[in-house]
Design an enzyme around this catalytic site. Structure first.
Site, mmCIF file in Angstrom:
data_model
loop_
_atom_site.group_PDB
_atom_site.id
_atom_site.type_symbol
_atom_site.label_atom_id
_atom_site.label_comp_id
_atom_site.label_asym_id
_atom_site.label_seq_id
_atom_site.Cartn_x
_atom_site.Cartn_y
_atom_site.Cartn_z
ATOM 1 N N GLU A 1 -6.127 -15.214 -20.250
ATOM 2 C CA GLU A 1 -5.402 -13.998 -19.869
ATOM 3 C C GLU A 1 -3.954 -13.985 -20.363
ATOM 4 O OE1 GLU A 1 -7.648 -13.117 -15.650
ATOM 5 O OE2 GLU A 1 -5.900 -14.433 -15.631
ATOM 6 N N PRO A 2 -3.745 -14.014 -21.665
ATOM 7 C CA PRO A 2 -2.367 -13.954 -22.151
ATOM 8 C C PRO A 2 -1.771 -12.567 -21.908
ATOM 9 C CG PRO A 2 -3.901 -13.788 -23.995
ATOM 10 C CD PRO A 2 -4.734 -14.036 -22.759
ATOM 11 N N ARG B 1 15.095 -8.382 -15.573
ATOM 12 C CA ARG B 1 14.769 -9.807 -15.611
ATOM 13 C C ARG B 1 15.992 -10.722 -15.532
ATOM 14 N NH1 ARG B 1 12.407 -12.104 -19.495
ATOM 15 N NH2 ARG B 1 11.235 -13.588 -18.254
ATOM 16 N N ARG C 1 2.392 -11.976 -21.635
ATOM 17 C CA ARG C 1 3.668 -12.083 -22.322
ATOM 18 C C ARG C 1 3.504 -12.419 -23.812
ATOM 19 N NH1 ARG C 1 8.256 -13.695 -19.582
ATOM 20 N NH2 ARG C 1 6.960 -14.617 -17.984
ATOM 21 N N CYS D 1 24.998 0.902 -10.070
ATOM 22 C CA CYS D 1 26.013 0.560 -9.078
ATOM 23 C C CYS D 1 25.661 -0.747 -8.381
ATOM 24 C CB CYS D 1 26.121 1.689 -8.065
ATOM 25 S SG CYS D 1 26.445 3.253 -8.852
ATOM 26 N N GLU D 2 25.626 -1.820 -9.142
ATOM 27 C CA GLU D 2 25.333 -3.171 -8.647
ATOM 28 C C GLU D 2 26.103 -4.133 -9.529
ATOM 29 O OE1 GLU D 2 23.188 -4.637 -6.380
ATOM 30 O OE2 GLU D 2 22.518 -2.700 -5.597
HETATM 31 C C1 LIG Z 1 0.701 -12.620 -14.803
HETATM 32 C C2 LIG Z 1 -0.672 -13.121 -14.984
HETATM 33 C C3 LIG Z 1 -1.162 -13.404 -16.255
HETATM 34 C C4 LIG Z 1 -0.327 -13.282 -17.500
HETATM 35 O O1 LIG Z 1 0.738 -14.154 -17.514
HETATM 36 P P1 LIG Z 1 1.674 -14.295 -18.814
HETATM 37 O O2 LIG Z 1 2.662 -15.293 -18.438
HETATM 38 O O3 LIG Z 1 2.266 -12.947 -19.054
HETATM 39 O O4 LIG Z 1 0.783 -14.708 -19.933
HETATM 40 C C5 LIG Z 1 -2.472 -13.815 -16.368
HETATM 41 N N1 LIG Z 1 -3.257 -13.954 -15.275
HETATM 42 C C6 LIG Z 1 -2.808 -13.697 -14.038
HETATM 43 C C7 LIG Z 1 -3.712 -13.864 -12.884
HETATM 44 C C8 LIG Z 1 -1.507 -13.288 -13.850
HETATM 45 O O5 LIG Z 1 -1.061 -13.054 -12.608
#
Ligand SMILES: *Cc1c(COP(=O)(O)O)cnc(C)c1O
Length: 431
Positions: free
Chosen positions: A290-291, A330, A293, A361-362
């Site tokens: 699950e990439p 971030r 970022r 305004c922070e």
């Molecule tokens: C956020 C998340 C990701 C992706 O994470 P990255 O750091 O963006 O690759 C994958 N799986 C789950 C369950 C997440 O919460």
């Protein structure tokens, strides 16, 4: 000289992304402006996909949509043959609005509502990742009532310390996400899921954190998950099909960071999974990654117009831009560092050290401190690099600032994929 190879400087001395002059973009689409490079997104999708095929075999790469989600992004991800990891009804709705194949959706979250789970069952989401016992019983009841089978995975805490920033660390015992191994909680949940009618336990999931550069924590997490898989097989006589190893692969935000090639993770993890399965006498699982970022992050930049430049002698210089924590929270949230430059002076040396402030305004509304940029004056265009992930998706309307537009570039051409919000958009739901 740049953190990514899709950026360069043209003859006018302007920054280009995907062969499009950023100053032309600013003239046409105004600021602040998110710019995403479609070719980089697609290249990242392909390299993760290829890494499973090359080093492992069966699997599915699911893009984590929370990093950057809109209709066009869902279309591109589907076009590349990836699955999609979603974590809310809103992300589910976005995906379904462009006919994303529901069997390739993975639905996460530690507190999915009854309404969200019903929607998931209605659409036939391929994998609902169950986080806890309350959710398991709620989902079992809903599946019964709706006369459906819920295809689930269980979220496990493998207890691996991925050595990243505390605020974005998951996978340890003190985490709001998932079921713990060491307390027996995960095993009990697996047993209950196997015994429950209308529940099909497809496998186990873990996600050890984010912005991780080291490969060994992933290899270690895979080992821990396979040990658990073997325990379930031996003690419950149930062999799972899927193993989801999550995302979290680190990207280059600053020049001193080194990013691993996307292929490197599966190269190492495949070896571990194959060895371990043989040793434990379990079948090779279907692997999910699950990439998030690492697919969207390097593809994006943000462009701002410089307003006031405030020199406080012997203290610092505040350079204020027309965006800030509303489009990129971030730095305010966890001090995330970015590479920046002046897009209209990209060929000049970076000789100034400044603090870049937003317009909210922070006092904490900063984009960076002690940032090196070119000699700066009002009207310059500031580019912040590698903002494709967790920027637009984290944007807010604080101070009633409209959200910025997102423009996609590819091979020298640009198109709007998310329109800039208007003042009327801001009051649309006000009664
Ligand atoms: C956020 C998340 C990701 C992706 O994470 P990255 O750091 O963006 O690759 C994958 N799986 C789950 C369950 C997440 O919460």
């Amino acid at each position: 000289m740049f953190i990514s190879k899709n950026l360069n400087i043209n003859k006018k001395g302007n920054l280009e992304i995907g062969n499009v002059d950023t100053i032309d973009l600013v003239n046409e689409y105004k600021t602040p402006l998110y710019v995403m490079d479609e070719d980089v997104i697609r290249e990242n999708c392909r390299s993760f996909k290829a890494s499973i095929e090359k080093y492992y075999g069966d699997g599915l790469v699911c893009y984590a949509s929370k990093t950057f989600c809109c209709k066009e992004m869902c279309r591109i991800i589907n076009d590349e043959g990836l699955g999609l990891d979603i974590s809310s009804g809103g992300e589910l709705h976005t995906a379904m609005s462009v006919n994303f194949p529901p069997e390739k959706l993975v639905f996460h979250g530690n507190n999915k509502t009854e309404q969200e789970l019903k929607l998931a069952l209605d659409y036939g989401v391929g994998r609902i990742v169950v986080d806890n016992f309350d959710e398991l019983s709620l989902l079992t009841r809903l599946a019964n009532e709706m006369n459906k089978t819920a295809n689930i995975m269980l979220r496990i805490k493998p207890g691996v310390d991925a050595n990243t920033h505390n605020f974005i660390m998951t996978g340890q015992i003190d985490s709001k996400f998932g079921l713990a191994l060491e307390t027996g909680e995960a095993f009990a949940a697996a047993k209950l899921a196997i015994e429950s009618d209308n529940i099909n336990l497809r496998g186990f999931h873990c996600h050890i954190g984010s912005q991780i550069f080291d490969i060994e924590p992933f290899a270690l997490a895979a080992k821990v998950m396979l040990l658990f898989t073997a325990k379930v097989k031996n003690e419950l006589d149930y062999e799972i099909h899927d193993l989801n190893l999550g995302g979290g692969f680190g990207i280059r935000y600053t020049l001193d960071q080194e990013q691993k090639p996307n292929e490197a993770y599966m190269e190492r993890v495949s070896e571990v999974v194959k060895d371990k399965c043989k040793q434990l006498d379990i079948r090779l699982p279907f692997i999910l990654l699950e990439p998030g970022r690492s697919i969207a992050g390097p593809a994006g930049i943000t462009l701002y117009k410089v307003g006031s430049v405030k020199k406080i002698p012997d203290v610092r210089t505040y350079v204020s831009v027309d965006g800030g924590m509303t489009d990129n929270p971030r730095y305010a949230l966890y001090g995330a560092k970015y590479e920046m430059l002046l897009a209209n002076k990209a060929n000049l040396p970076k000789e100034r050290e400044v603090t870049v402030a937003g317009k909210c305004c922070e006092s904490g509304d900063l984009l960076g401190e002690n940032v090196k940029i070119q000699e700066v004056e009002t009207g310059d265009i500031l580019a912040v690099l590698a903002t494709g992930a967790y920027n637009y998706s984290m944007a807010s309307n604080y101070n009633r600032i409209p959200r910025a537009a997102v423009v996609m570039v590819s091979k020298g051409k640009a198109r709007t994929i998310v329109k800039r919000e208007s003042y009327d958009d801001l009051i649309r739901n006000d009664v």
